[in-house]
Scaffold this motif. Structure first.
Motif, mmCIF file in Angstrom:
data_model
loop_
_atom_site.group_PDB
_atom_site.id
_atom_site.type_symbol
_atom_site.label_atom_id
_atom_site.label_comp_id
_atom_site.label_asym_id
_atom_site.label_seq_id
_atom_site.Cartn_x
_atom_site.Cartn_y
_atom_site.Cartn_z
ATOM 1 N N GLN A 37 0.941 -1.168 0.058
ATOM 2 C CA GLN A 37 -0.036 -0.042 0.089
ATOM 3 C C GLN A 37 0.832 1.358 -0.039
ATOM 4 N N GLY A 40 -1.800 7.147 -2.495
ATOM 5 C CA GLY A 40 -2.201 7.761 -4.061
ATOM 6 C C GLY A 40 -2.389 6.338 -5.014
ATOM 7 N N LEU A 41 -1.745 5.205 -4.595
ATOM 8 C CA LEU A 41 -1.662 4.144 -5.595
ATOM 9 C C LEU A 41 -2.606 2.872 -5.019
ATOM 10 N N GLY A 42 -2.993 2.994 -3.645
ATOM 11 C CA GLY A 42 -3.934 2.051 -3.127
ATOM 12 C C GLY A 42 -2.962 0.581 -2.701
ATOM 13 N N LEU A 43 -3.878 -0.309 -2.984
ATOM 14 C CA LEU A 43 -3.433 -1.720 -2.609
ATOM 15 C C LEU A 43 -2.947 -2.394 -4.366
ATOM 16 N N ARG A 44 -1.650 -2.565 -4.328
ATOM 17 C CA ARG A 44 -1.232 -3.069 -5.722
ATOM 18 C C ARG A 44 -0.698 -4.671 -5.401
ATOM 19 N N LEU A 45 -1.045 -5.417 -6.121
ATOM 20 C CA LEU A 45 -0.891 -6.943 -5.986
ATOM 21 C C LEU A 45 0.588 -7.244 -6.491
ATOM 22 N N GLN B 2 -4.306 0.366 -14.232
ATOM 23 C CA GLN B 2 -5.228 -0.272 -12.783
ATOM 24 C C GLN B 2 -6.511 -0.369 -13.699
ATOM 25 N N PRO B 9 -9.758 10.952 -4.527
ATOM 26 C CA PRO B 9 -8.772 10.631 -3.321
ATOM 27 C C PRO B 9 -9.385 10.774 -1.802
ATOM 28 N N LYS B 38 -10.337 0.702 5.741
ATOM 29 C CA LYS B 38 -9.047 0.628 6.304
ATOM 30 C C LYS B 38 -8.896 1.785 7.238
ATOM 31 N N PHE B 89 -11.597 1.016 0.305
ATOM 32 C CA PHE B 89 -11.273 0.563 -1.121
ATOM 33 C C PHE B 89 -12.180 -0.352 -1.720
ATOM 34 N N MET B 100 -7.541 -10.778 -6.807
ATOM 35 C CA MET B 100 -8.499 -9.784 -6.492
ATOM 36 C C MET B 100 -7.544 -8.254 -6.548
ATOM 37 N N ARG B 101 -8.240 -7.445 -7.379
ATOM 38 C CA ARG B 101 -7.692 -6.311 -7.621
ATOM 39 C C ARG B 101 -8.602 -5.205 -6.773
ATOM 40 N N PHE B 102 -7.610 -4.210 -6.488
ATOM 41 C CA PHE B 102 -8.038 -2.967 -5.567
ATOM 42 C C PHE B 102 -7.773 -1.783 -6.348
ATOM 43 N N GLY B 103 -8.768 -0.904 -5.885
ATOM 44 C CA GLY B 103 -8.557 0.736 -6.311
ATOM 45 C C GLY B 103 -7.547 1.270 -5.331
ATOM 46 N N ALA B 104 -7.466 2.671 -5.694
ATOM 47 C CA ALA B 104 -6.367 3.583 -4.911
ATOM 48 C C ALA B 104 -6.983 3.865 -3.779
ATOM 49 N N GLY B 105 -8.206 3.789 -3.455
ATOM 50 C CA GLY B 105 -8.754 4.185 -2.271
ATOM 51 C C GLY B 105 -9.214 5.699 -2.135
#
Lengths: 113, 112
Positions: A37, A40-45, B2, B9, B38, B89, B100-105
Motif C-alpha cells: 500500500q 495515492g496508489l492504493g493496494l497493488r498486488l 489499474q 482521493p 481501512k 477501497f 483480486m484487484r483493488f482501487g487506489a482508495g
C-alpha cells in the motif's frame, strides 16, 4: 474468526539487505496474497499463490519473490532491498472460489534506509 | 494500468448526511465486487460485497449499487458517522480467477 498473522509489524533494513516478510493464516485457505500500500496508489498486488508451491505474478512483482512451502504460510522475499520498496506490506488469504472475501493481516511497515 | 479506479482521493461529509463513494472498473470479466474499510496502521476489513447478478446490496447503513453497463459501482453510507472516517477501497475479482484487484482508495472524513 479468520486470522492472518504477519510476523513483523515494523522493520528497518539497509539498502541491499535480503528481507523476509512472513505470513501465516489459520483457516486452511487455498489462496494467499501479498499487496503493498502506497499513498495515492492504493493496494497493488505483488504476488499471489493458489496452492502450495504455486505462485502467480501480480501487477508489480519486480524486485520480489515468494515462497509457499506449506498451505498456511506465504513468505515475501526482497532479494536486495531498495529505498523504493519502503512501504506497508499486507498479506491476505482467501478461500478457493472467486466469490469469496479476502482477509487481511495487520500489515508490515518496512523502511529501507 | 489499474483495472479498478477510484478517482476521488478524498471526500468530506457532515455527520448524519449521506456519503457516496464511487468506483469504476475496466475489466469486463469482473463479476464480484467488494468494499473494504481501512484505518491507519491496520489491515483492511471487509464491509460489503455484490455479485454481478445483482444491482444492489444492503447491509444496515451501507448499500452498494452496481451498474454493469457503465462498469461502475458506488457505496452509500446513510447516515454517516464520525467513526466511518477511514480509507475505503473498492475491489473486484473475475469468475474462476483467484486474484483480486483493488482501487487506489478514497479517504472519507465525517465531520461532527
Amino acid at each position: 474468526d479468520v486470522k492472518v498473522t504477519q510476523s513483523s509489524r515494523y522493520l528497518v533494513k539497509r539498502t541491499g539487505e535480503k528481507v523476509f516478510l512472513e505470513c501465516v493464516q489459520d483457516m486452511d485457505h487455498e489462496n494467499m496474497f501479498w499487496y503493498r500500500q502506497d499513498p495515492g496508489l492504493g493496494l497493488r498486488l505483488i504476488y499471489f499463490s493458489y496452492d502450495v508451491k504455486m505462485k502467480e505474478k501480480g501487477d508489480i512483482p519486480e524486485g520480489y519473490s515468494v515462497s509457499r512451502e506449506k498451505k498456511e504460510r506465504f513468505s515475501l522475499i526482497l532479494e536486495s532491498a531498495s529505498t523504493n520498496q519502503t512501504s506497508m506490506y499486507l498479506c491476505a488469504s482467501r478461500p478457493g472460489g472467486s466469490r469469496n472475501t479476502i482477509y487481511f493481516g495487520e500489515g508490515s511497515w518496512l523502511t529501507v534506509v | 494500468d489499474q483495472q479498478v479506479k477510484q478517482n476521488s482521493p478524498s471526500l468530506s461529509v457532515q455527520e448524519g448526511r449521506i456519503s457516496i463513494l464511487n468506483c469504476d472498473y475496466t475489466n469486463s470479466m469482473f463479476d464480484y465486487f467488494l468494499w473494504y474499510k481501512k484505518y491507519p496502521a491496520e489491515g483492511p476489513t471487509f464491509l460489503i460485497s455484490i455479485s454481478s447478478i445483482k444491482d444492489k446490496n444492503e447491509d444496515g447503513r451501507f448499500t452498494v449499487f452496481l451498474n454493469k453497463s457503465a462498469k461502475h459501482l458506488s457505496l452509500h453510507i446513510v447516515p454517516s458517522q464520525p467513526g466511518d472516517s477511514a480509507v475505503y477501497f473498492c475491489a473486484a475479482s473475475a469468475y474462476r480467477n483467484n486474484d483480486m484487484r483493488f482501487g487506489a482508495g478514497t479517504r472519507l472524513t465525517v465531520k461532527p
